[in-house]
Design a protein around this motif. Structure first.
Motif, PDB file in Angstrom:
ATOM      1  N   TYR A 117      -6.923   7.541  -8.747  1.00  0.00           N
ATOM      2  CA  TYR A 117      -6.481   6.780  -7.575  1.00  0.00           C
ATOM      3  C   TYR A 117      -6.132   7.672  -6.395  1.00  0.00           C
ATOM      4  N   ARG A 118      -6.284   8.960  -6.565  1.00  0.00           N
ATOM      5  CA  ARG A 118      -5.988   9.885  -5.455  1.00  0.00           C
ATOM      6  C   ARG A 118      -7.301  10.291  -4.802  1.00  0.00           C
ATOM      7  N   TYR A 161       1.263   4.150  -3.027  1.00  0.00           N
ATOM      8  CA  TYR A 161       1.114   5.586  -2.779  1.00  0.00           C
ATOM      9  C   TYR A 161       2.296   6.351  -3.372  1.00  0.00           C
ATOM     10  N   GLN A 219       0.823  -1.202   0.000  1.00  0.00           N
ATOM     11  CA  GLN A 219       0.000   0.000   0.000  1.00  0.00           C
ATOM     12  C   GLN A 219       0.868   1.268   0.000  1.00  0.00           C
ATOM     13  N   GLU A 220       1.911   1.248   0.824  1.00  0.00           N
ATOM     14  CA  GLU A 220       2.823   2.394   0.874  1.00  0.00           C
ATOM     15  C   GLU A 220       3.528   2.585  -0.469  1.00  0.00           C
ATOM     16  N   ASN A 225       2.288   6.376  -7.181  1.00  0.00           N
ATOM     17  CA  ASN A 225       1.301   7.309  -7.728  1.00  0.00           C
ATOM     18  C   ASN A 225       1.739   8.769  -7.606  1.00  0.00           C
ATOM     19  N   ARG A 226       2.470   9.086  -6.558  1.00  0.00           N
ATOM     20  CA  ARG A 226       2.872  10.477  -6.315  1.00  0.00           C
ATOM     21  C   ARG A 226       4.177  10.865  -6.976  1.00  0.00           C
TER      22      ARG A 226
END
Ligand SMILES: Nc1ncnc2c1ncn2[C@@H]1O[C@H](COP(=O)(O)OP(=O)(O)OP(=O)(O)O)[C@@H](O)[C@H]1O
Ligand SMILES: [Mg+2]
Length: 226
Positions: free
Chosen positions: A114-115, A83, A79-80, A86-87
């Motif tokens: 996804y954000r 994130y 999950q991390e 995506n960023r």
């Protein structure tokens, strides 16, 4: 401010198929500074995609340390990692990987879905501007099947840029393109790099690699030192 965007230390990757294990990466060390444009070359099967997928947090190394933008990422949860991906990261693949039922504009906006902030009018304007900049201003409503290979790859570039990534990763971005489209795409990469974006690109093609500022060659699971 972190100067080194990527620091890989002794990265190994071993694939396990049944009882047979196969070490593809045998202790890769690599440092990439902000603003670099690095090309990774090497024979088919030498581990280029494996390495790029590790840098792109799509795959985990078997051992070793990976510091991305000042943060040790090799032990983070799925999950991390998603994130951070995506960023901070933008991806461009050989086979474009666009969503067939979505328009060019919708494809570009996809990473923002996804954000949790969702998509604003401003994002939509930015997506249109990106597509215009990439010469697709009049094709924003076209579906991938209605676009040429070069146009599809330009949509994929816009999609990779919409999230304002720190690092752009490209695996054979010109592998499915004719020479004219390849040149267009690589010139876009060079422009983006001149504007400050860091790029790591895998390619077979020396004509494409020469647009990069630095070339590293991988062989037998390690970089050939020059
Ligand atoms: N999921 C997997 N399971 C087992 N072996 C794998 C897996 N993925 C890759 N390999 C093996 O690892 C080696 C490196 O593969 P990789 O895809 O990284 O090569 P590459 O340098 O990108 O090659 P190409 O230029 O053909 O794309 C290959 O021998 C491949 O067969
Ligand atoms: Mg590959």
């Amino acid at each position: 401010m972190v100067k080194k965007l990527v620091i890989l230390k002794d990265i190994t990757k071993t694939y396990q198929t049944g009882k047979v294990s196969y070490q593809v990466l045998k202790g890769i060390n690599l440092e990439v500074e902000k603003g670099e444009f690095l090309a990774i070359m090497g024979a088919s099967g030498s581990g280029k995609t494996t390495l790029l997928n590790i840098i792109g947090l799509l795959d985990k190394p078997t051992s070793g340390s990976y510091i991305l933008d000042g943060e040790e990422v090799s032990k983070l949860s799925k999950q991390e990692l998603a994130y951070i991906r995506n960023r901070k990261l933008g991806f461009i693949f050989q086979a474009f990987h666009l969503i067939p039922w979505a328009t060019a504009l919708e494809n570009v906006l996809m990473p923002l879905l996804y954000r949790k902030e969702g998509i604003s009018k401003k994002d939509e304007e930015r997506a249109k501007k990106l597509l215009e900049r990439l010469g697709l201003g009049d094709r924003i409503k076209a579906k991938p099947a209605e676009l040429s290979g070069g146009q599809q790859q330009r949509v994929a570039i816009a999609r990779a840029l919409i999230g304002k990534p720190k690092l752009l990763l490209a695996d054979e971005p010109t592998g499915n393109l004719d020479s004219k489209s390849s040149e267009e795409v690589i010139k876009i990469f060079r422009e983006l790099n001149q504007e400050g974006i860091t790029i790591i690109m895998v390619t077979h093609d020396p004509e494409i690699a020469k647009y990069a500022k630095r070339i590293k060659i991988i062989k037998d699971g390690n970089f050939i030192e020059k």
